[in-house]
Enzyme design. Structure first.
Site, PDB file in Angstrom:
ATOM      1  N   ALA A 100       0.853  -1.197   0.000  1.00 55.58           N
ATOM      2  CA  ALA A 100       0.000   0.000   0.000  1.00 55.58           C
ATOM      3  C   ALA A 100       0.884   1.240   0.000  1.00 55.58           C
ATOM      4  O   ALA A 100       2.093   1.156   0.229  1.00 55.58           O
ATOM      5  CB  ALA A 100      -0.891   0.014   1.240  1.00 55.58           C
ATOM      6  N   LYS A 101       0.303   2.369  -0.257  1.00 61.24           N
ATOM      7  CA  LYS A 101       1.017   3.639  -0.105  1.00 61.24           C
ATOM      8  C   LYS A 101      -0.003   4.742   0.044  1.00 61.24           C
ATOM      9  O   LYS A 101      -1.121   4.650  -0.483  1.00 61.24           O
ATOM     10  CB  LYS A 101       1.873   3.931  -1.338  1.00 61.24           C
ATOM     11  CG  LYS A 101       3.009   4.868  -1.062  1.00 61.24           C
ATOM     12  CD  LYS A 101       4.128   4.081  -0.392  1.00 61.24           C
ATOM     13  CE  LYS A 101       5.401   4.835  -0.264  1.00 61.24           C
ATOM     14  NZ  LYS A 101       6.528   3.925  -0.034  1.00 61.24           N
TER      15      LYS A 101
END
Ligand code: GLU
Length: 418
Positions: free
Chosen positions: A107-108
């Site tokens: 994720a980011k």
């Protein structure tokens, strides 16, 4: 993020995936499943600035893949951050967690803002508002943020507090990279750089070079760059050049990293350090050195400067610092590139240790953390290197092959719902 060579980061990430899937001979369905993020949330963040004016910032949280566990990845604050970039970075997190074999997906997050122009109170309000906006998809078993460009332990503490206030009880494991006083892990702050150091030491072992004979240039002097310079220096290398976004400093006789850090604290840039030659930041990529650590933004090593890089080893502390075109030039020149998803995976590895310690409410000593990081990084490095030798490919290609294989196996075993 500068998108050199005219390609956006997400297009680069998709191309890397496509080529890896073709090389592995995997079904094309895997490409379609892994190309697009599982979830991408865009949020508007109206914040009252200290002046009384209301400014609305844009933010994102992207979960690329959940096949191997909860989504994991940093949160960056930067004026030029875009959804395209966050999508690419989230995909790279999926590969990174797979390469070092920690049970997470990728994720980011990002907020388009200039933290250098904001007060501490404004940053706190922005962080709390962002957390509230993405709260439905965060959680210790769903998605766990960590520091990235321009975010730090304090930002993680605000996220943890906002999340906990909403839940009605304290949830330390919703973030990693938090202060030790709030359940953070010893060794997390320097973990990305320490992982980089371990990867460099493994490489030097293969090449038969002693670290004491090496000179180092580091571009970027945030958490990763500063600690990389410090730890490589402590291990015996000579740090000859460092740079931040405002400029660089070069001294072939060696820099005193702590004194340079003091200069940065006092003047806001390493370039003011008096004992050396002042250079533009970009020029630091090209100085005479054995080891180059890009630890700034992406796309900075490109077809314009790659042929002038003199380093024999590049350890990618940053995410996506090297363009495709540059990779080819460096490959032809015989440069040993330790790719981002391996070289900077020490951060997320100790994030995993922090998460495990938090869930058990049982904390390890710094020596234990560092020893486990060394084992983890060493194993990942040798798996990747052995694959590269066997398949006669470069280290980046091998790291992608290992990562995509692990993720594809997880998808295959889980099957399709419904
Ligand atoms: N932002 C770091 C990275 O790009 C750390 C991510 C994490 O620990 O979750 O790897």
């Amino acid at each position: 993020m500068s998108s050199a060579e005219g390609s956006e980061p997400y297009a680069l990430a998709c191309r890397q995936l496509r080529e890896t899937i073709d090389r592995l001979g995997l079904d094309g369905d895997f490409y379609n499943r892994l190309r697009a993020p599982v979830r991408a949330l865009e949020v508007a963040l109206p914040i009252r600035m200290d002046s009384g004016e209301v400014k609305t910032f844009r933010g994102w949280r992207v979960q690329h893949c959940l096949a191997r566990g909860p989504a994991k990845g940093g949160l960056r604050y930067h004026p030029e951050v875009t959804l395209d970039e966050v999508k690419a970075l989230s995909m790279w997190m999926t590969w990174k967690t797979a390469v070092v074999n920690v049970p997470f997906g990728g994720a980011k997050g990002g907020v388009a803002c200039d933290p250098k122009e904001m007060s501490r109170d404004e940053l706190e309000r922005l962080t709390r508002r962002y957390t509230s906006a993405v709260l439905p998809i965060l959680g210790p078993e769903t998605d766990i943020p960590a520091p990235d460009v321009n975010t730090n332990e304090q930002v993680m503490a605000w996220i943890m507090d906002t999340y906990s206030a909403n839940k009605g009880y304290t949830v330390p494991s919703v973030v990693t990279g938090k202060p030790i006083q709030l359940g953070g892990s010893r060794g997390r702050r320097e973990a990305t750089a320490r992982g980089c150091l371990f990867a460099v030491l493994e490489t030097l072992g293969i090449l038969g070079i002693s670290i004491d004979s090496c000179t180092v240039a580091v571009v970027g002097f945030g958490n990763v760059g500063y600690w990389a310079a410090r730890l490589l220096g402590e291990a015996g290398a000579k740090i000859v050049a460092v740079a931040d976004s405002k400029g660089g400093i070069y001294n072939p006789a060696g820099l005193d990293v702590e004194a340079v850090a003091r200069t940065k604290r006092e003047t806001s840039t390493v370039a003011e350090y008096p004992d050396g030659e002042r250079l533009p930041s970009d020029a630091v990529y090209e100085v005479d050195c054995d080891i180059l650590v890009p630890a700034a933004l992406g796309g900075q090593i490109n077809s314009r400067n790659a042929s002038r890089i003199k380093a024999r080893i590049i350890a990618e502390g940053a995410n996506g610092p090297t363009t495709r075109e540059a990779d080819e030039i460096l490959g032809d020149a015989g440069t040993f590139v330790i790719p981002d998803i391996l070289a900077n995976a020490g951060g997320v590895t100790v994030s995993y240790f922090e998460w495990v310690q938090g869930l058990q409410a049982y904390f390890w000593s710094e020596q234990e953390v560092n020893a486990k990081l060394k084992t983890h990084m060493g194993a990942a490095f040798h798996e990747v290197y052995a694959l590269a030798e066997r398949e006669k490919v470069d280290i980046r290609t091998a790291a992608y092959m290992l990562a995509v294989t692990r993720v594809a196996e997880a998808l295959e075993l889980r099957g399709l719902f419904p």
